[in-house]
Motif scaffolding. Structure first.
Motif, PDB file in Angstrom:
ATOM      1  N   PRO A 107      28.365   7.911  -3.930  1.00  0.00           N
ATOM      2  CA  PRO A 107      29.677   8.483  -3.573  1.00  0.00           C
ATOM      3  C   PRO A 107      29.903   9.874  -4.173  1.00  0.00           C
ATOM      4  CG  PRO A 107      29.905   6.185  -4.212  1.00  0.00           C
ATOM      5  CD  PRO A 107      28.511   6.583  -4.565  1.00  0.00           C
ATOM      6  N   PHE A 108      29.484  10.063  -5.429  1.00  0.00           N
ATOM      7  CA  PHE A 108      29.657  11.385  -6.048  1.00  0.00           C
ATOM      8  C   PHE A 108      28.820  12.435  -5.322  1.00  0.00           C
ATOM      9  CE2 PHE A 108      28.083  14.599  -9.040  1.00  0.00           C
ATOM     10  CZ  PHE A 108      29.282  15.170  -9.450  1.00  0.00           C
ATOM     11  N   LEU A 109      27.556  12.115  -5.029  1.00  0.00           N
ATOM     12  CA  LEU A 109      26.682  13.073  -4.361  1.00  0.00           C
ATOM     13  C   LEU A 109      27.185  13.393  -2.955  1.00  0.00           C
ATOM     14  CD1 LEU A 109      23.171  11.722  -5.439  1.00  0.00           C
ATOM     15  CD2 LEU A 109      24.425  13.686  -6.373  1.00  0.00           C
ATOM     16  N   ALA A 110      27.667  12.376  -2.248  1.00  0.00           N
ATOM     17  CA  ALA A 110      28.180  12.594  -0.893  1.00  0.00           C
ATOM     18  C   ALA A 110      29.418  13.490  -0.903  1.00  0.00           C
ATOM     19  CB  ALA A 110      28.499  11.259  -0.234  1.00  0.00           C
ATOM     20  N   GLY A 111      30.176  13.458  -1.998  1.00  0.00           N
ATOM     21  CA  GLY A 111      31.412  14.234  -2.085  1.00  0.00           C
ATOM     22  C   GLY A 111      31.237  15.673  -2.535  1.00  0.00           C
ATOM     23  N   LEU A 112      29.995  16.077  -2.844  1.00  0.00           N
ATOM     24  CA  LEU A 112      29.772  17.469  -3.259  1.00  0.00           C
ATOM     25  C   LEU A 112      30.030  18.420  -2.093  1.00  0.00           C
ATOM     26  CD1 LEU A 112      26.513  17.135  -5.386  1.00  0.00           C
ATOM     27  CD2 LEU A 112      28.833  17.577  -6.232  1.00  0.00           C
ATOM     28  N   GLU A 113      30.808  19.451  -2.365  1.00  0.00           N
ATOM     29  CA  GLU A 113      31.141  20.442  -1.338  1.00  0.00           C
ATOM     30  C   GLU A 113      30.887  21.847  -1.861  1.00  0.00           C
ATOM     31  OE1 GLU A 113      35.239  19.730  -0.531  1.00  0.00           O
ATOM     32  OE2 GLU A 113      34.850  18.020   0.792  1.00  0.00           O
ATOM     33  N   LYS A 114      30.658  22.755  -0.943  1.00  0.00           N
ATOM     34  CA  LYS A 114      30.456  24.149  -1.309  1.00  0.00           C
ATOM     35  C   LYS A 114      31.698  24.676  -2.021  1.00  0.00           C
ATOM     36  CE  LYS A 114      29.007  28.595   0.609  1.00  0.00           C
ATOM     37  NZ  LYS A 114      28.574  29.321   1.823  1.00  0.00           N
ATOM     38  N   GLY A 115      31.487  25.356  -3.141  1.00  0.00           N
ATOM     39  CA  GLY A 115      32.585  25.915  -3.914  1.00  0.00           C
ATOM     40  C   GLY A 115      33.081  25.020  -5.032  1.00  0.00           C
ATOM     41  N   ARG A 116      32.583  23.791  -5.098  1.00  0.00           N
ATOM     42  CA  ARG A 116      33.024  22.865  -6.147  1.00  0.00           C
ATOM     43  C   ARG A 116      32.386  23.249  -7.485  1.00  0.00           C
ATOM     44  NH1 ARG A 116      32.812  16.250  -5.898  1.00  0.00           N
ATOM     45  NH2 ARG A 116      33.735  15.847  -7.949  1.00  0.00           N
ATOM     46  N   GLU A 117      33.184  23.246  -8.539  1.00  0.00           N
ATOM     47  CA  GLU A 117      32.671  23.548  -9.875  1.00  0.00           C
ATOM     48  C   GLU A 117      32.241  22.252 -10.552  1.00  0.00           C
ATOM     49  OE1 GLU A 117      33.761  26.262 -13.804  1.00  0.00           O
ATOM     50  OE2 GLU A 117      35.346  25.654 -12.423  1.00  0.00           O
ATOM     51  N   VAL A 118      31.063  22.295 -11.166  1.00  0.00           N
ATOM     52  CA  VAL A 118      30.514  21.098 -11.809  1.00  0.00           C
ATOM     53  C   VAL A 118      29.979  21.454 -13.195  1.00  0.00           C
ATOM     54  CG1 VAL A 118      29.872  19.937  -9.655  1.00  0.00           C
ATOM     55  CG2 VAL A 118      28.249  21.507 -10.745  1.00  0.00           C
ATOM     56  N   SER A 143      21.654  16.220 -14.197  1.00  0.00           N
ATOM     57  CA  SER A 143      22.881  15.428 -14.202  1.00  0.00           C
ATOM     58  C   SER A 143      24.064  16.331 -13.927  1.00  0.00           C
ATOM     59  CB  SER A 143      23.079  14.740 -15.566  1.00  0.00           C
ATOM     60  OG  SER A 143      22.006  13.870 -15.847  1.00  0.00           O
ATOM     61  N   LEU A 144      24.960  15.869 -13.049  1.00  0.00           N
ATOM     62  CA  LEU A 144      26.156  16.627 -12.691  1.00  0.00           C
ATOM     63  C   LEU A 144      27.405  15.788 -12.925  1.00  0.00           C
ATOM     64  CD1 LEU A 144      25.056  18.139  -9.241  1.00  0.00           C
ATOM     65  CD2 LEU A 144      24.879  19.214 -11.502  1.00  0.00           C
ATOM     66  N   ALA A 145      28.510  16.450 -13.214  1.00  0.00           N
ATOM     67  CA  ALA A 145      29.804  15.786 -13.320  1.00  0.00           C
ATOM     68  C   ALA A 145      30.863  16.778 -12.890  1.00  0.00           C
ATOM     69  CB  ALA A 145      30.070  15.313 -14.747  1.00  0.00           C
ATOM     70  N   SER A 146      31.973  16.297 -12.417  1.00  0.00           N
ATOM     71  CA  SER A 146      33.075  17.188 -12.043  1.00  0.00           C
ATOM     72  C   SER A 146      33.505  18.008 -13.254  1.00  0.00           C
ATOM     73  CB  SER A 146      34.271  16.370 -11.520  1.00  0.00           C
ATOM     74  OG  SER A 146      33.911  15.686 -10.329  1.00  0.00           O
ATOM     75  N   ALA A 147      33.781  19.265 -13.048  1.00  0.00           N
ATOM     76  CA  ALA A 147      34.103  20.162 -14.153  1.00  0.00           C
ATOM     77  C   ALA A 147      35.388  19.747 -14.861  1.00  0.00           C
ATOM     78  CB  ALA A 147      34.236  21.590 -13.644  1.00  0.00           C
ATOM     79  N   GLU A 148      36.282  19.061 -14.164  1.00  0.00           N
ATOM     80  CA  GLU A 148      37.555  18.690 -14.773  1.00  0.00           C
ATOM     81  C   GLU A 148      37.456  17.433 -15.627  1.00  0.00           C
ATOM     82  OE1 GLU A 148      37.669  17.272 -10.406  1.00  0.00           O
ATOM     83  OE2 GLU A 148      37.052  19.063 -11.534  1.00  0.00           O
ATOM     84  N   TRP A 149      36.298  16.737 -15.608  1.00  0.00           N
ATOM     85  CA  TRP A 149      36.159  15.521 -16.408  1.00  0.00           C
ATOM     86  C   TRP A 149      36.110  15.861 -17.876  1.00  0.00           C
ATOM     87  CZ3 TRP A 149      32.092  11.929 -13.691  1.00  0.00           C
ATOM     88  CH2 TRP A 149      32.593  11.559 -12.430  1.00  0.00           C
TER      89      TRP A 149
END
Length: 227
Positions: free
Chosen positions: A92-103, A221-227
């Motif tokens: 689900p996390f990988l599918a939700g990656l979009e252009k411009g998203r900060e990680v 490994s990636l995570a949302s920048a806001e986490w």
């Protein structure tokens, strides 16, 4: 499917200490945990077939093994007393990656430069020329290692906004006989990035980055920048 498994060993266990003694032992442990996905026939690259990538991070309480795989690992094979395991589906996390998203990102890799297979390159590295070698490689450190990661990050669909590099101990695999002598210099990269190509990022996460994937290198490994 892409699964992330976190294994926190109980270092009072002799089996856990043995498994965490070097990268080769961890590789063999994970191949065993993925064995039900590999079948009974011998194959040329079981790690690649099972999608196994791994990294050891140091937590306040000690080492933690993070392992990525195409299918769920049979953590029950660890047995009683080895430690604790938790798992998460990354799809689900990988599918939700979009252009411009900060990680946020983390990568432990073995940055190096390919020199070719001539005897001069062997001498330059302080080695003896070895028959059958396709290329000798020179480890990269400091700013050169960071530049290596910047170039690869661009190909992986990431625009780096911050790079922090930390030299790590080498990835080792003496083999079961003690004669293998695998020793890879490792650097860990941490920071923030912006996704420029989601498909390329997903490919880099699933396939890994750089050399030494059987020895604990290359897991991005990636995570949302806001986490």
């Amino acid at each position: 499917m892409t699964w992330l498994t976190k294994i926190t060993p109980d270092l009072s266990s002799r089996r856990a200490r043995a498994a965490f003694s070097n990268a080769g032992e961890l590789h063999r442990l994970l191949i065993d945990l993925a064995s039900e996905h590999l079948g009974e026939e011998t194959m040329p690259s079981p790690r690649q077939h099972a999608g196994i990538l791994f990294r050891v991070d140091e937590a306040r309480t000690g080492p933690v093994l993070l392992a990525q795989s195409h299918g769920r690992l049979a953590v029950d094979r660890l047995g009683d007393g080895f430690g604790q395991a938790a798992e998460r589906d990354l799809a689900p996390f990988l599918a939700g990656l979009e252009k411009g998203r900060e990680v946020r990102y983390r990568l432990a890799a073995t940055p190096c430069k390919r020199l070719g297979k001539s005897e001069k390159n062997a001498e330059r590295l302080g080695e003896r020329a070895r028959p059958g070698v396709n290329a000798y490689t020179r480890p990269l450190y400091g700013a050169d290692a960071e530049q290596w990661w910047r170039e690869r990050a661009e190909r992986c669909g990431l625009e780096l906004r911050e790079v922090r590099s930390t030299g790590m101990g080498p990835a080792l695999d003496p083999g079961r006989s003690g004669r293998r002598k695998v020793r890879l210099h490792m650097t860990r990269f941490d920071g923030y990035a912006v996704v420029t190509d989601p498909e390329a990022v997903r490919g880099a996460v699933v396939e890994g980055v750089g050399r030494g994937k059987s020895f604990g290198c290359g897991m991005l490994s990636l995570a949302s920048a806001e986490w």
